[in-house]
Design a protein around this motif. Structure first.
Motif, mmCIF file in Angstrom:
data_model
loop_
_atom_site.group_PDB
_atom_site.id
_atom_site.type_symbol
_atom_site.label_atom_id
_atom_site.label_comp_id
_atom_site.label_asym_id
_atom_site.label_seq_id
_atom_site.Cartn_x
_atom_site.Cartn_y
_atom_site.Cartn_z
ATOM 1 N N PHE A 43 0.739 -1.144 0.001
ATOM 2 C CA PHE A 43 0.051 -0.089 0.077
ATOM 3 C C PHE A 43 0.961 1.318 0.053
ATOM 4 C CE2 PHE A 43 -2.200 3.442 2.222
ATOM 5 C CZ PHE A 43 -3.282 3.324 1.359
ATOM 6 N N PRO A 44 1.793 1.450 0.892
ATOM 7 C CA PRO A 44 2.563 2.484 1.016
ATOM 8 C C PRO A 44 3.417 3.035 -0.281
ATOM 9 C CG PRO A 44 3.545 1.275 2.424
ATOM 10 C CD PRO A 44 2.295 0.698 2.014
ATOM 11 N N LEU A 45 3.731 1.664 -0.947
ATOM 12 C CA LEU A 45 4.589 1.843 -2.279
ATOM 13 C C LEU A 45 3.771 2.134 -3.230
ATOM 14 C CD1 LEU A 45 7.130 -1.039 -1.812
ATOM 15 C CD2 LEU A 45 7.555 1.217 -1.369
ATOM 16 N N MET A 46 2.450 1.561 -3.567
ATOM 17 C CA MET A 46 1.788 1.522 -4.639
ATOM 18 C C MET A 46 1.038 2.931 -4.458
ATOM 19 S SD MET A 46 0.245 -2.300 -5.055
ATOM 20 C CE MET A 46 -0.892 -1.811 -6.266
ATOM 21 N N SER A 47 0.715 3.532 -3.377
ATOM 22 C CA SER A 47 0.168 4.596 -3.504
ATOM 23 C C SER A 47 0.993 6.039 -3.865
ATOM 24 C CB SER A 47 -0.254 4.952 -1.739
ATOM 25 O OG SER A 47 0.929 5.157 -0.986
ATOM 26 N N LYS A 48 2.585 5.937 -3.907
ATOM 27 C CA LYS A 48 3.285 6.791 -4.240
ATOM 28 C C LYS A 48 4.093 6.560 -5.625
ATOM 29 C CE LYS A 48 3.087 9.293 -0.043
ATOM 30 N NZ LYS A 48 4.103 9.857 1.248
ATOM 31 N N CYS A 49 4.154 5.461 -5.772
ATOM 32 C CA CYS A 49 4.919 5.035 -7.014
ATOM 33 C C CYS A 49 4.153 4.360 -8.055
ATOM 34 C CB CYS A 49 6.364 4.009 -6.246
ATOM 35 S SG CYS A 49 7.289 4.563 -5.134
ATOM 36 N N GLY A 50 4.153 5.151 -9.223
ATOM 37 C CA GLY A 50 3.515 4.634 -10.568
ATOM 38 C C GLY A 50 4.237 3.379 -10.832
ATOM 39 N N PHE A 51 5.494 3.243 -10.776
ATOM 40 C CA PHE A 51 6.233 2.324 -11.435
ATOM 41 C C PHE A 51 6.066 1.045 -10.705
ATOM 42 C CE2 PHE A 51 10.431 -0.280 -11.742
ATOM 43 C CZ PHE A 51 10.362 -0.362 -13.150
ATOM 44 N N ILE A 52 6.032 0.999 -9.463
ATOM 45 C CA ILE A 52 5.987 -0.367 -8.564
ATOM 46 C C ILE A 52 4.498 -0.520 -8.784
ATOM 47 C CG2 ILE A 52 5.892 -0.994 -6.279
ATOM 48 C CD1 ILE A 52 8.269 0.489 -5.689
ATOM 49 N N ARG A 53 3.615 0.343 -8.492
ATOM 50 C CA ARG A 53 2.187 -0.256 -8.729
ATOM 51 C C ARG A 53 1.801 -0.836 -10.026
ATOM 52 N NH1 ARG A 53 -2.675 4.363 -8.748
ATOM 53 N NH2 ARG A 53 -1.866 4.392 -6.658
ATOM 54 N N LYS A 54 2.526 -0.521 -11.220
ATOM 55 C CA LYS A 54 2.352 -1.383 -12.608
ATOM 56 C C LYS A 54 3.048 -2.748 -12.379
ATOM 57 C CE LYS A 54 2.604 2.867 -15.155
ATOM 58 N NZ LYS A 54 3.164 3.907 -16.070
ATOM 59 N N LEU A 55 4.328 -2.686 -11.531
ATOM 60 C CA LEU A 55 4.951 -3.965 -11.696
ATOM 61 C C LEU A 55 4.151 -4.956 -10.864
ATOM 62 C CD1 LEU A 55 8.672 -3.182 -11.068
ATOM 63 C CD2 LEU A 55 7.723 -4.111 -12.950
ATOM 64 N N ILE A 56 3.678 -4.521 -9.726
ATOM 65 C CA ILE A 56 2.914 -5.499 -8.946
ATOM 66 C C ILE A 56 1.489 -6.109 -9.646
ATOM 67 C CG2 ILE A 56 1.724 -5.510 -6.578
ATOM 68 C CD1 ILE A 56 3.969 -3.933 -5.502
ATOM 69 N N SER A 57 0.867 -5.059 -9.987
ATOM 70 C CA SER A 57 -0.480 -5.152 -10.762
ATOM 71 C C SER A 57 -0.064 -6.184 -11.881
ATOM 72 C CB SER A 57 -1.092 -3.721 -11.431
ATOM 73 O OG SER A 57 -1.354 -2.944 -10.120
ATOM 74 N N ASN A 58 0.809 -6.296 -12.544
ATOM 75 C CA ASN A 58 1.209 -7.078 -13.778
ATOM 76 C C ASN A 58 1.884 -8.425 -13.328
ATOM 77 O OD1 ASN A 58 0.076 -5.398 -15.485
ATOM 78 N ND2 ASN A 58 1.914 -4.244 -15.718
ATOM 79 N N SER A 59 2.211 -8.370 -12.118
ATOM 80 C CA SER A 59 3.093 -9.857 -11.602
ATOM 81 C C SER A 59 2.127 -10.687 -11.274
ATOM 82 C CB SER A 59 3.774 -9.075 -10.261
ATOM 83 O OG SER A 59 4.404 -10.521 -9.863
ATOM 84 N N LYS A 60 2.340 -11.905 -11.628
ATOM 85 C CA LYS A 60 1.788 -13.396 -11.534
ATOM 86 C C LYS A 60 2.245 -13.979 -10.397
ATOM 87 C CE LYS A 60 0.633 -13.591 -16.320
ATOM 88 N NZ LYS A 60 0.752 -14.528 -17.514
ATOM 89 N N ASP A 61 3.232 -13.403 -9.547
ATOM 90 C CA ASP A 61 3.890 -14.191 -8.444
ATOM 91 C C ASP A 61 3.205 -13.896 -7.370
ATOM 92 O OD1 ASP A 61 5.443 -15.391 -6.629
ATOM 93 O OD2 ASP A 61 7.404 -14.248 -7.283
#
Length: 560
Positions: A43-61
């Protein structure tokens, strides 16, 4: 893994653990930055980092393990961004602002994801504090070099370069107005003053910390803002000495222990410095150009770079001393100790300029000393020695230096044949040898016989001229010279008279007294012809006798 990297990992994990425990919530994402893992929360990372939000959203792990290998600043840079996401206070400084700005850009920490995000915070610091001082701009620019190409994409490098150029041109005494038009005479005088300048401006030493590419950009930006490009000489000298001072140039051959990467870096530095050198004469010292050329030969730079340096040195050859042109050879092929071909090209460049008589005389004397220095090299061929000697300007007061160099060469090469000696000795202008050199040459059995004859002939001519000049300066009086001539004639006539008198004495018995007196009278007349003083005495005596006789007659017939 290196000890430093292990220590960095342990510190990062310790700080990460502290963040997790403080939140009392188990981590749900693992960020791996160049081998260093950060166990964090989505949550704290995805709320301010667009790059990490995209990585986690697209991650299948399912465990959400994210690997990022090219974050600006590596683990240290990501740690700053993570702290900001968690709201942990940290201080922005001149030293870390470039890294923070580039990390924020890379992780897309923009206003689109959170108000007052890291991008806007770092931009505010840069504009309000970072670029307000020359030292700050230099520090940020130097740090930005480590975060390319991101720092270039956010225009951080460009802004720092423009800020530095603006500050320098405002402060520098060498800034030209945009409308100023400098004549060639003005530029010549300006470059001459720069040649004698011993210190550079305060800002120049700060620029040498930059890489060569960034340094070049700053100088070009300064010139575009009106900085006098002919004033770049001292700055380039300072930068070259800083970057090339540890370049070991020893004797013959290249030091093979230096890594190829270091050689390549220094080669790029040197070629860039040469491309930035002002074209104006005297913008840099001849000794500095000599140092650059030695380094260029050692580093095997491009041929164009070396030829450019040789041409510049030819423009200022009259300023050189012997050590400046004693350029060592860096080849293992058994060639000469010094690079004679390079010096000859420099001399040819000077000959094409048609310099003043004083410059020609200085260069002539310098090259005679150079010939004497290289003449003792046993590997120096006769053709190379003669070829270099023939290019030396002949506006020399004396040829003693050339004679000395040839004599040294003859000593070092005793196997030369008669024809070779004659060809070598023909370089000596015997008319320009001093008396001391002529005395030495007349007894020098190493010279060709023809040269010795010429030396003796010209020395005899010189002595004859000295005697003639002395006679013209101290001429004999006319009456004294005439008396000397008459004295010689008199001696000759006296000798003839003595011979005649001897003949007369032999014939005295057979001759009459009158004939004897006639002959003696004839000889006496000839003798008196060359003795005016005797004529004067004879005339006076006769006159007195006649006067006495006349007076006697007067007294005898007078009436008392």
């Amino acid at each position: 893994m290196m000890p430093a990297k292990k220590e960095l990992m342990s510190n990062a994990m310790k700080r990460t653990s502290e963040w997790i425990f403080s939140q009392e919530i188990s981590s749900d994402v693992n960020i791996n930055i160049q081998g260093v893992s950060f166990s964090l929360h989505k949550f704290p990372l995805m709320s301010k980092c667009g790059f990490i939000r995209k990585l986690i959203s697209n991650s299948k792990d399912a465990d959400h393990v994210v690997k990022i290998n090219d974050v600006p600043g590596g683990p240290e840079g990501f740690e700053l961004a993570a702290k900001f996401c968690y709201g942990i206070n940290f201080e922005l400084t001149i030293e870390n602002i470039a890294m923070a700005r580039c990390v924020a850009e890379y992780l897309e920490m923009t206003e689109e994801y959170a108000t007052g995000n890291l991008v806007s915070r770092t931009e505010a610091y840069i504009n309000e504090l970072g670029l307000n001082s020359f030292a700050g701009a230099i520090s940020i620019l130097q740090s930005s070099e480590s975060y390319l190409p991101v720092s270039e994409n956010v225009k951080l490098v460009t802004r720092c370069v423009d800020t530095i150029a603006l500050m320098v041109t405002k402060d520098s005494q060498f800034c030209l107005s945009a409308s100023a038009e400098c004549s060639s005479e003005g530029l010549e005088s300006s470059s001459s003053s720069l040649f004698h300048q011993k210190e550079v401006d305060w800002w120049a030493e700060d620029l040498v910390v930059l890489s060569i590419r960034t340094f070049q950009r700053v100088l070009l930006a300064m010139i575009s803002r009106g900085f006098n490009k002919y004033a770049l000489g001292p700055i380039l000298m300072l930068y070259a000495r800083k970057c090339l001072q540890d370049l070991e140039i020893s004797g013959k051959g290249k030091n093979k222990r230096e890594p190829n990467q270091e050689i390549n870096e220094k080669r790029v530095i040197l070629e860039t410095i040469v491309s930035l050198l002002p074209r104006e004469k005297n913008a840099v010292a001849f000794s500095f150009l000599s140092m650059l050329l030695r380094s260029a030969i050692y580093l095997e730079t491009t041929v164009a770079c070396r030829l450019d340096l040789e041409k510049r040195m030819g423009l200022q050859l009259e300023q050189a001393v012997l050590d400046d042109i004693l350029i060592p050879s860096f080849r293992f092929d058994g060639d000469t100790l010094f690079d004679i071909d390079t010096v000859q090209r420099i001399l040819i460049n000077f000959d094409e300029l048609k310099g003043t008589c004083d410059d020609l005389a200085k260069v002539g004397k310098l090259m005679e000393s150079y010939l004497a220095e290289i003449a003792s090299d046993g590997n120096l061929s006769l053709s190379k020695f003669i070829n270099l000697a023939e290019h030396i300007p002949n506006q020399r007061v004396s040829d003693d230096g050339m004679y000395k160099a040839i004599d040294i060469y003859l000593k070092a090469h005793p196997a030369l044949g008669g024809t070779e000696r004659k060809k070598l000795c023909s370089l000596i202008n015997c008319q320009k040898l001093t008396s001391e050199a002529c005395s030495h040459a007349a007894k020098n059995d190493r010279l060709s016989a023809e040269t010795v004859i010429q030396v003796l002939y010209h020395e005899q001519q010189r002595l004859r001229e000295v005697i003639d000049d002395g006679s013209r300066l101290n001429p004999l009086p006319d009456d004294l010279s005439s008396l000397q001539k008459e004295n010689k004639d008199l001696k000759f006539e006296l000798l003839k008279a003595k011979m005649r008198l001897k003949d007369i004495e032999k014939l005295r018995c057979d001759k009459s007294p009158s004939l004897t007196r006639g002959l003696i009278s004839t000889v006496s007349k000839k003798f008196f012809k060359f003795t005016p003083f005797l004529w004067f005495d004879q005339g006076v005596s006769s006159s007195i006798t006649r006067n006495k006789n006349k007076a006697s007659k007067v007294r005898r017939h007078s009436i008392s």
